[in-house]
Design a protein around this motif. Structure first.
Motif, mmCIF file in Angstrom:
data_model
loop_
_atom_site.group_PDB
_atom_site.id
_atom_site.type_symbol
_atom_site.label_atom_id
_atom_site.label_comp_id
_atom_site.label_asym_id
_atom_site.label_seq_id
_atom_site.Cartn_x
_atom_site.Cartn_y
_atom_site.Cartn_z
ATOM 1 N N ASN A 238 0.888 -1.161 0.000
ATOM 2 C CA ASN A 238 0.000 0.000 0.000
ATOM 3 C C ASN A 238 0.926 1.211 0.000
ATOM 4 O OD1 ASN A 238 -2.125 -1.774 0.274
ATOM 5 N ND2 ASN A 238 -2.391 -1.416 2.467
ATOM 6 N N PHE A 239 0.854 2.047 -1.019
ATOM 7 C CA PHE A 239 1.802 3.162 -1.070
ATOM 8 C C PHE A 239 1.087 4.455 -1.437
ATOM 9 C CE2 PHE A 239 1.592 1.999 -5.506
ATOM 10 C CZ PHE A 239 1.809 3.182 -6.201
ATOM 11 N N ALA A 240 1.770 5.567 -1.122
ATOM 12 C CA ALA A 240 1.216 6.893 -1.404
ATOM 13 C C ALA A 240 2.329 7.817 -1.858
ATOM 14 C CB ALA A 240 0.532 7.456 -0.160
ATOM 15 N N TYR A 241 2.031 8.646 -2.862
ATOM 16 C CA TYR A 241 2.916 9.711 -3.321
ATOM 17 C C TYR A 241 2.203 11.038 -3.058
ATOM 18 C CZ TYR A 241 5.547 6.183 -6.001
ATOM 19 O OH TYR A 241 6.294 5.101 -6.378
ATOM 20 N N ASN A 242 2.802 11.906 -2.238
ATOM 21 C CA ASN A 242 2.205 13.197 -1.927
ATOM 22 C C ASN A 242 3.204 14.314 -2.244
ATOM 23 O OD1 ASN A 242 -0.426 12.486 -0.639
ATOM 24 N ND2 ASN A 242 0.928 11.346 0.716
ATOM 25 N N PRO A 243 2.756 15.375 -2.926
ATOM 26 C CA PRO A 243 3.669 16.482 -3.249
ATOM 27 C C PRO A 243 4.085 17.232 -1.985
ATOM 28 C CG PRO A 243 1.416 17.080 -3.791
ATOM 29 C CD PRO A 243 1.389 15.637 -3.411
ATOM 30 N N VAL A 244 5.317 17.742 -1.979
ATOM 31 C CA VAL A 244 5.840 18.555 -0.877
ATOM 32 C C VAL A 244 6.092 19.954 -1.420
ATOM 33 C CG1 VAL A 244 7.665 18.816 0.848
ATOM 34 C CG2 VAL A 244 6.889 16.521 0.196
ATOM 35 N N TYR A 245 5.538 20.950 -0.728
ATOM 36 C CA TYR A 245 5.566 22.322 -1.238
ATOM 37 C C TYR A 245 6.599 23.173 -0.507
ATOM 38 C CZ TYR A 245 1.211 21.209 -3.630
ATOM 39 O OH TYR A 245 0.278 20.648 -4.444
ATOM 40 N N ALA A 246 7.233 24.077 -1.273
ATOM 41 C CA ALA A 246 8.130 25.087 -0.706
ATOM 42 C C ALA A 246 7.288 26.220 -0.137
ATOM 43 C CB ALA A 246 9.068 25.612 -1.787
ATOM 44 N N PRO A 247 7.901 27.095 0.697
ATOM 45 C CA PRO A 247 7.134 28.221 1.261
ATOM 46 C C PRO A 247 6.494 29.124 0.214
ATOM 47 C CG PRO A 247 9.189 27.933 2.463
ATOM 48 C CD PRO A 247 9.257 26.997 1.299
ATOM 49 N N ASP A 248 7.083 29.198 -0.976
ATOM 50 C CA ASP A 248 6.505 30.063 -2.009
ATOM 51 C C ASP A 248 5.393 29.369 -2.796
ATOM 52 O OD1 ASP A 248 7.883 28.226 -3.490
ATOM 53 O OD2 ASP A 248 9.148 29.669 -4.556
ATOM 54 N N GLY A 249 5.035 28.131 -2.400
ATOM 55 C CA GLY A 249 3.940 27.415 -3.055
ATOM 56 C C GLY A 249 4.366 26.516 -4.186
ATOM 57 N N SER A 250 5.616 26.524 -4.552
ATOM 58 C CA SER A 250 6.095 25.638 -5.628
ATOM 59 C C SER A 250 6.376 24.249 -5.062
ATOM 60 C CB SER A 250 7.359 26.207 -6.261
ATOM 61 O OG SER A 250 8.399 26.285 -5.291
ATOM 62 N N ILE A 251 6.336 23.246 -5.927
ATOM 63 C CA ILE A 251 6.607 21.867 -5.521
ATOM 64 C C ILE A 251 8.097 21.615 -5.620
ATOM 65 C CG2 ILE A 251 6.206 19.435 -6.061
ATOM 66 C CD1 ILE A 251 3.501 20.278 -7.232
ATOM 67 N N TYR A 252 8.679 21.152 -4.527
ATOM 68 C CA TYR A 252 10.105 20.839 -4.598
ATOM 69 C C TYR A 252 10.395 19.364 -4.376
ATOM 70 C CZ TYR A 252 10.701 20.379 0.515
ATOM 71 O OH TYR A 252 10.634 19.963 1.817
ATOM 72 N N GLY A 253 9.367 18.567 -4.045
ATOM 73 C CA GLY A 253 9.638 17.161 -3.813
ATOM 74 C C GLY A 253 8.364 16.327 -3.732
ATOM 75 N N VAL A 254 8.558 15.012 -3.548
ATOM 76 C CA VAL A 254 7.460 14.062 -3.396
ATOM 77 C C VAL A 254 7.782 13.167 -2.208
ATOM 78 C CG1 VAL A 254 6.154 12.172 -4.440
ATOM 79 C CG2 VAL A 254 6.941 14.077 -5.862
ATOM 80 N N LEU A 255 6.834 13.052 -1.294
ATOM 81 C CA LEU A 255 6.998 12.184 -0.127
ATOM 82 C C LEU A 255 6.325 10.848 -0.425
ATOM 83 C CD1 LEU A 255 8.130 12.220 2.805
ATOM 84 C CD2 LEU A 255 5.788 12.708 3.561
ATOM 85 N N ASN A 256 7.100 9.783 -0.327
ATOM 86 C CA ASN A 256 6.613 8.441 -0.646
ATOM 87 C C ASN A 256 6.587 7.610 0.637
ATOM 88 O OD1 ASN A 256 8.158 5.576 -2.265
ATOM 89 N ND2 ASN A 256 6.023 5.863 -1.736
ATOM 90 N N THR A 257 5.412 7.050 0.961
ATOM 91 C CA THR A 257 5.286 6.115 2.074
ATOM 92 C C THR A 257 4.802 4.777 1.528
ATOM 93 O OG1 THR A 257 3.020 6.851 2.517
ATOM 94 C CG2 THR A 257 4.788 7.912 3.769
ATOM 95 N N ALA A 258 5.250 3.708 2.157
ATOM 96 C CA ALA A 258 4.883 2.371 1.678
ATOM 97 C C ALA A 258 4.725 1.424 2.860
ATOM 98 C CB ALA A 258 5.938 1.841 0.711
ATOM 99 N N THR A 259 3.726 0.563 2.771
ATOM 100 C CA THR A 259 3.496 -0.474 3.777
ATOM 101 C C THR A 259 3.485 -1.824 3.081
ATOM 102 O OG1 THR A 259 2.140 1.049 5.087
ATOM 103 C CG2 THR A 259 1.943 -1.298 5.581
ATOM 104 N N ASP A 260 4.345 -2.706 3.530
ATOM 105 C CA ASP A 260 4.434 -4.043 2.931
ATOM 106 C C ASP A 260 3.239 -4.882 3.380
ATOM 107 O OD1 ASP A 260 5.058 -6.566 2.033
ATOM 108 O OD2 ASP A 260 7.181 -6.417 2.539
ATOM 109 N N VAL A 261 2.380 -5.247 2.422
ATOM 110 C CA VAL A 261 1.193 -6.058 2.738
ATOM 111 C C VAL A 261 1.264 -7.403 2.025
ATOM 112 C CG1 VAL A 261 -0.313 -4.088 3.213
ATOM 113 C CG2 VAL A 261 -0.086 -4.908 0.859
ATOM 114 N N THR A 262 2.488 -7.844 1.745
ATOM 115 C CA THR A 262 2.659 -9.102 1.015
ATOM 116 C C THR A 262 2.003 -10.260 1.750
ATOM 117 O OG1 THR A 262 4.749 -8.297 0.123
ATOM 118 C CG2 THR A 262 4.335 -10.662 -0.013
ATOM 119 N N ALA A 263 2.227 -10.359 3.068
ATOM 120 C CA ALA A 263 1.670 -11.467 3.843
ATOM 121 C C ALA A 263 0.141 -11.450 3.783
ATOM 122 C CB ALA A 263 2.146 -11.386 5.290
ATOM 123 N N GLN A 264 -0.441 -10.237 3.903
ATOM 124 C CA GLN A 264 -1.901 -10.152 3.865
ATOM 125 C C GLN A 264 -2.444 -10.523 2.495
ATOM 126 O OE1 GLN A 264 0.294 -8.054 5.246
ATOM 127 N NE2 GLN A 264 -0.699 -6.450 6.451
#
Length: 541
Positions: A238-264
């Motif tokens: 189960n994963f998510a990609y969320n944009p990360v914003y600079a103080p001026d409102g521009s996008i400077y990165g992407v935060l990626n989180t992931a949960t291994d659900v292979t067993a499930q």
């Protein structure tokens, strides 16, 4: 002001001055031999020295933030060195001007040294502009990056922060490194170089899309194939990609989180396979049971047909001896040559009355058995016409009791004319039969419509209609206690002795069977001595 070292004409100088003012850029010239600085109004404003077109070099240095003076002096000396390129570029703070929040102003000065024929620098000319906003944005961005790096490092969930259009790994925690089979040396590198096996999988394109559009992306139970210690490894996340914003409102990165659900996922697939087998087995059992029920229904149908045939034959066979008992009893009462004594006459009358009751009971049982429990060849019928025939049939009883009948316009319904006629004839007969002795019978037939959702809780129609005609038969008779409501619709159930009121106790049972056969319901409201209201609910076509 004019430029002391400008070689062009005044018109060209004016055009240049206008362009610099529009860009909010200040211009300056340093006379190396005199150690003096000529500058324009914008420079004076930026350095906090308004009204001074010419200042000394030391006065200029004094306006620079103390910690930044050495850096500025080094930049100037480097530009004046004969062996240098002669270019001057430095950023610094001023000590004489501040921002609205009390912070030092940041300036960016750029220039070029001019040399004589001997190669010695005699002038340094350039421009300066205010970069406070850019510096503050950059500082806030660094603070934001530091916060995200801390969040990434301390998150129990596998997390990585990608930055820039090249999707560079800025920070990554240990749970994510374990998934990748990598170490911290991957930081600072583009992810496509660290994990070339992602080519052909959707992740790189998704990352770039989130970075370009700012639209988050979330996906559950997604398969990923990575190389861990030289071996291909397949897992589900189960994963998510969320944009990360600079103080001026521009996008400077992407935060990626992931949960291994292979067993499930593996367990779920095994469970689904197991349930699929169980479903197939259940389907086989249901089919088998359905066949058994079909056979049982066929047997029940034959049994019902035999029962109806038996009821008809039995009633026919019972009617014949009953008619003889009634006929011979009447003859004996009327034609006996020798007068009968009182006891004999009483016993003979009891025999005839019993025969009459038995005949009525057989007729009612026959009617009850003929009301089928399913709809057959129903068609639209007029309850108004059916009620007219019922009133015509009961005309003598109405006349004898002096009853007053009030009738509203009745609707058309889908049903069987004979059964519906029996329904309303039984209800009106009851109202006439159970009239109060101290008042003239008044019977009202009321009509309305009602949604299924608004029906009383104890009214459960046998069909699935959503709207019903609500037909009430209201009288002012002797009434009854509603605690006997369920009992009055049962076969052979009576609330009064047969010597008080005639009847077989089957009439209301017939009414209930007719109504249920038509997909409706029947109920009653009453109080002893206050009359009764029987309410029939029939589906709106």
């Amino acid at each position: 002001m004019s430029f002391p070292f400008w070689s062009g004409n005044q018109a060209e100088q004016d055009r240049l001055q206008y362009a610099l003012q529009a860009a909010q850029i200040g211009t300056w010239n340093l006379d190396v031999s005199r150690q003096q600085v000529w500058w324009d109004e914008r420079c004076q404003e930026l350095y906090g020295l308004r009204g001074q077109d010419v200042v000394s070099y030391q006065q200029l240095l004094a306006s620079i933030y103390e910690d930044d003076r050495p850096r500025m002096e080094q930049a100037i000396q480097a530009a004046l060195e004969p062996s240098s390129t002669g270019y001057y570029d430095v950023q610094f703070r001023t000590s004489t001007t501040q921002t609205v929040d009390g912070q030092p102003r940041w300036l960016h000065a750029q220039g070029r040294a001019y040399v004589d024929v001997r190669g010695a620098a005699y002038r340094l000319s350039g421009v300066v502009r205010d970069i406070t906003a850019q510096v503050q944005t950059r500082q806030q961005l660094e603070i934001s990056k530091a916060r995200f790096r801390s969040l990434v490092a301390n998150s129990p969930t596998a997390t990585v922060l990608f930055v820039g259009p090249q999707i560079v790994i800025d920070s990554v925690n240990k749970p994510m490194l374990r998934i990748w089979g990598k170490d911290e040396s991957v930081m600072g590198q583009p992810v496509h170089e660290v994990m070339p096996e992602l080519a052909g999988q959707p992740f790189l394109d998704l990352l770039r899309r989130v970075y370009d559009t700012g639209e988050s992306y979330h996906q559950a139970e997604t398969r990923a194939r990575v190389v861990v210690e030289g071996q291909w490894q397949e897992s589900w996340f189960n994963f998510a990609y969320n944009p990360v914003y600079a103080p001026d409102g521009s996008i400077y990165g992407v935060l990626n989180t992931a949960t291994d659900v292979t067993a499930q996922v593996v367990a779920l697939r095994a469970s689904e396979q197991r349930y699929r087998r169980l479903s197939e087995e259940l389907e086989q059992r249901v089919n088998q049971r359905t066949q058994e029920l079909n056979l049982a229904n066929q047997d029940l149908k034959r049994s019902n047909e035999n029962l109806q045939q038996f009821a008809y034959i039995a009633s026919h066979d019972l009617q014949e001896p009953l008619r003889k008992i009634q006929s011979f009893g009447d003859l004996v009462l009327r034609q006996t040559a020798a007068p009968l004594d009182d006891q004999s006459r009483f016993m003979l009358q009891r025999m005839v009355e019993a025969g009459n009751r038995m005949s009525a009971l057989v007729n009612d049982l026959l009617t009850f058995s003929r009301v089928k429990t399913r709809q057959e060849a129903f068609k639209q019928v007029s309850l108004q016409k059916i009620m007219a025939r019922v009133l015509d049939t009961l005309d003598l009883a109405i006349e004898q009791t002096g009853a007053s009948i009030h009738l509203q316009a009745l609707p058309r319904v889908n049903g069987d004319e004979m059964q519906l006629g029996q329904l309303f004839q039984n209800l009106l007969s009851n109202s006439l039969k159970f009239a109060a002795g101290d008042r003239t019978p008044v019977i009202s037939i009321t009509v309305g419509e009602q949604e299924r959702a608004t029906l009383p809780p104890d009214v459960v129609p046998s069909g699935h209609a959503e709207r019903f005609h609500r037909i009430g038969v209201v009288d002012n008779g002797i009434g009854f206690d509603t605690k006997y409501l369920d009992r009055i619709f049962q076969v052979f159930q009576r609330l009064h002795g047969k010597n008080q009121y005639t009847g077989t106790g089957i009439g209301l049972a017939i009414c209930q069977r007719v109504v249920e056969n038509h997909g409706g319901a029947i109920t009653a409201q009453s109080q002893p001595g206050q009359g009764s209201t029987f309410i029939v609910y029939l589906p709106v076509p």
